[in-house]
Design a protein around this motif. Structure first.
Motif, PDB file in Angstrom:
ATOM      1  N   GLY A 105     -26.592 -79.552 -10.358  1.00 44.08           N
ATOM      2  CA  GLY A 105     -25.930 -78.559 -11.279  1.00 44.08           C
ATOM      3  C   GLY A 105     -26.792 -77.992 -12.116  1.00 44.08           C
ATOM      4  O   GLY A 105     -27.948 -77.801 -12.121  1.00 44.08           O
ATOM      5  N   ASP A 106     -26.406 -76.821 -12.664  1.00 39.75           N
ATOM      6  CA  ASP A 106     -27.059 -76.160 -13.754  1.00 39.75           C
ATOM      7  C   ASP A 106     -27.550 -76.775 -14.841  1.00 39.75           C
ATOM      8  O   ASP A 106     -26.862 -77.330 -15.766  1.00 39.75           O
ATOM      9  CB  ASP A 106     -26.199 -74.859 -14.191  1.00 39.75           C
ATOM     10  CG  ASP A 106     -26.681 -73.882 -14.975  1.00 39.75           C
ATOM     11  OD1 ASP A 106     -28.021 -73.957 -15.401  1.00 39.75           O
ATOM     12  OD2 ASP A 106     -26.106 -72.893 -15.551  1.00 39.75           O
ATOM     13  N   PRO A 107     -28.924 -76.766 -14.937  1.00 35.29           N
ATOM     14  CA  PRO A 107     -29.468 -77.863 -15.916  1.00 35.29           C
ATOM     15  C   PRO A 107     -29.241 -76.901 -17.409  1.00 35.29           C
ATOM     16  O   PRO A 107     -29.233 -77.876 -18.612  1.00 35.29           O
ATOM     17  CB  PRO A 107     -31.103 -77.577 -15.858  1.00 35.29           C
ATOM     18  CG  PRO A 107     -31.084 -76.468 -14.995  1.00 35.29           C
ATOM     19  CD  PRO A 107     -29.865 -76.253 -14.207  1.00 35.29           C
ATOM     20  N   ASP A 116     -37.195 -77.600 -19.811  1.00 36.73           N
ATOM     21  CA  ASP A 116     -37.982 -77.125 -21.094  1.00 36.73           C
ATOM     22  C   ASP A 116     -37.222 -76.641 -22.366  1.00 36.73           C
ATOM     23  O   ASP A 116     -37.432 -75.983 -23.181  1.00 36.73           O
ATOM     24  CB  ASP A 116     -38.962 -76.132 -20.773  1.00 36.73           C
ATOM     25  CG  ASP A 116     -38.251 -74.671 -20.265  1.00 36.73           C
ATOM     26  OD1 ASP A 116     -37.023 -74.786 -20.078  1.00 36.73           O
ATOM     27  OD2 ASP A 116     -38.851 -73.642 -20.180  1.00 36.73           O
ATOM     28  N   GLU A 117     -35.800 -76.890 -22.148  1.00 31.14           N
ATOM     29  CA  GLU A 117     -34.989 -76.687 -23.244  1.00 31.14           C
ATOM     30  C   GLU A 117     -35.411 -77.287 -24.797  1.00 31.14           C
ATOM     31  O   GLU A 117     -35.889 -78.264 -24.577  1.00 31.14           O
ATOM     32  CB  GLU A 117     -33.562 -77.258 -22.970  1.00 31.14           C
ATOM     33  CG  GLU A 117     -32.826 -76.937 -21.539  1.00 31.14           C
ATOM     34  CD  GLU A 117     -31.558 -77.671 -21.323  1.00 31.14           C
ATOM     35  OE1 GLU A 117     -30.873 -77.254 -20.353  1.00 31.14           O
ATOM     36  OE2 GLU A 117     -31.398 -78.587 -22.273  1.00 31.14           O
ATOM     37  N   ASP A 121     -29.014 -77.331 -23.857  1.00 31.48           N
ATOM     38  CA  ASP A 121     -28.506 -76.383 -22.889  1.00 31.48           C
ATOM     39  C   ASP A 121     -28.874 -75.193 -23.472  1.00 31.48           C
ATOM     40  O   ASP A 121     -28.314 -73.964 -23.478  1.00 31.48           O
ATOM     41  CB  ASP A 121     -26.934 -76.471 -22.655  1.00 31.48           C
ATOM     42  CG  ASP A 121     -26.605 -77.734 -21.887  1.00 31.48           C
ATOM     43  OD1 ASP A 121     -27.574 -78.206 -21.148  1.00 31.48           O
ATOM     44  OD2 ASP A 121     -25.556 -77.921 -22.092  1.00 31.48           O
ATOM     45  N   CYS A 122     -30.118 -74.994 -24.240  1.00 34.15           N
ATOM     46  CA  CYS A 122     -30.389 -73.560 -24.849  1.00 34.15           C
ATOM     47  C   CYS A 122     -32.022 -73.648 -25.159  1.00 34.15           C
ATOM     48  O   CYS A 122     -32.668 -74.713 -25.108  1.00 34.15           O
ATOM     49  CB  CYS A 122     -29.957 -73.240 -26.101  1.00 34.15           C
ATOM     50  SG  CYS A 122     -30.180 -74.317 -27.655  1.00 34.15           S
ATOM     51  N   GLY A 123     -32.493 -72.449 -25.394  1.00 31.96           N
ATOM     52  CA  GLY A 123     -33.979 -72.515 -25.511  1.00 31.96           C
ATOM     53  C   GLY A 123     -34.893 -72.715 -23.964  1.00 31.96           C
ATOM     54  O   GLY A 123     -34.353 -73.002 -23.200  1.00 31.96           O
ATOM     55  N   GLY A 124     -35.938 -72.201 -24.119  1.00 31.30           N
ATOM     56  CA  GLY A 124     -36.974 -72.476 -23.095  1.00 31.30           C
ATOM     57  C   GLY A 124     -37.060 -71.261 -22.121  1.00 31.30           C
ATOM     58  O   GLY A 124     -36.455 -70.419 -22.522  1.00 31.30           O
ATOM     59  N   ASN A 137     -39.106 -74.180 -30.343  1.00 31.78           N
ATOM     60  CA  ASN A 137     -40.627 -73.984 -30.458  1.00 31.78           C
ATOM     61  C   ASN A 137     -41.232 -72.696 -30.988  1.00 31.78           C
ATOM     62  O   ASN A 137     -42.371 -72.742 -31.440  1.00 31.78           O
ATOM     63  CB  ASN A 137     -41.034 -74.476 -29.056  1.00 31.78           C
ATOM     64  CG  ASN A 137     -40.997 -75.851 -28.596  1.00 31.78           C
ATOM     65  OD1 ASN A 137     -40.682 -76.519 -29.447  1.00 31.78           O
ATOM     66  ND2 ASN A 137     -40.784 -75.891 -27.482  1.00 31.78           N
ATOM     67  N   ARG A 138     -40.442 -71.812 -30.731  1.00 27.14           N
ATOM     68  CA  ARG A 138     -40.913 -70.302 -31.058  1.00 27.14           C
ATOM     69  C   ARG A 138     -39.717 -69.475 -31.354  1.00 27.14           C
ATOM     70  O   ARG A 138     -38.740 -69.349 -30.828  1.00 27.14           O
ATOM     71  CB  ARG A 138     -42.035 -69.721 -30.067  1.00 27.14           C
ATOM     72  CG  ARG A 138     -41.180 -69.665 -28.591  1.00 27.14           C
ATOM     73  CD  ARG A 138     -42.525 -69.191 -27.654  1.00 27.14           C
ATOM     74  NE  ARG A 138     -41.857 -68.722 -26.242  1.00 27.14           N
ATOM     75  CZ  ARG A 138     -41.594 -69.638 -25.251  1.00 27.14           C
ATOM     76  NH1 ARG A 138     -42.013 -71.000 -25.170  1.00 27.14           N
ATOM     77  NH2 ARG A 138     -41.168 -69.271 -24.171  1.00 27.14           N
TER      78      ARG A 138
END
Length: 170
Positions: A105-107, A116-117, A121-124, A137-138
């Motif tokens: 599935g869509d990670p 690396d979220e 379900d967000c970031g990375g 993280n940034r």
């Protein structure tokens, strides 16, 4: 060479499954079965240092196979819908989900913080930016482009942050 006309080799398009091949690059699937010299979807066996396991080609689930003639450390990865214990038991585009090889599935849409979220379900690198208040993280992880102490935040203007900073006099 008893190959299919007009496919494979250096100058022609790749061959479809079931067509004659000499090497993996002759095949659209990228796999030329060494035993039969035909293009295949998946290798008939995983490469092994020792002799090939006969159990991987006996139409039974035995040995360390996770399903009939596939999975485990000695046999080819399994197709969609077959039993598995780990992702390695399944073909590349599939993952082991609740003991069955399925399309991954869509990670970024699985209600989990993974890959690396930086939050669920967000970031990375792969997912959309996170909303204010989500982990980061940034700044690139955030819709606001500002990460403050590990959380997405709205950047306060220097003249509106209740601190004397920059060139402010009060």
């Amino acid at each position: 060479f008893r190959g299919q006309v007009d496919c494979g080799g250096n100058a022609c398009p790749t061959c479809e499954n079931g067509k004659t091949c000499r090497r993996d690059s002759d095949c659209f699937s990228g796999l030329c079965d060494d035993d039969d010299d035909v293009c295949v979807d998946q290798p008939t066996r995983r490469p092994t240092a020792g002799p090939t396991r006969e159990s991987c080609d006996n139409d039974e689930r035995d040995g360390e196979e996770t399903d009939r003639d596939c999975g485990g450390p000695d046999c080819s990865p399994c197709a969609e819908g077959k039993r598995c214990r780990a992702d390695s038991d399944c073909r590349d585009a599939l993952g082991c989900v609740d003991g069955t090889c399925e399309e991954r599935g869509d990670p970024c849409d699985d209600d989990e913080r993974n890959g690396d979220e930086t939050d669920v379900d967000c970031g990375g690198e792969l997912c959309d930016k996170c909303a204010e208040g989500k982990r980061c993280n940034r700044g690139d992880d955030c819709e606001t482009n500002y990460c403050d102490k590990g959380y997405c935040a709205r950047r306060q203007e220097p003249c509106d942050n209740d601190q004397r900073d920059g060139s402010e006099t009060d």
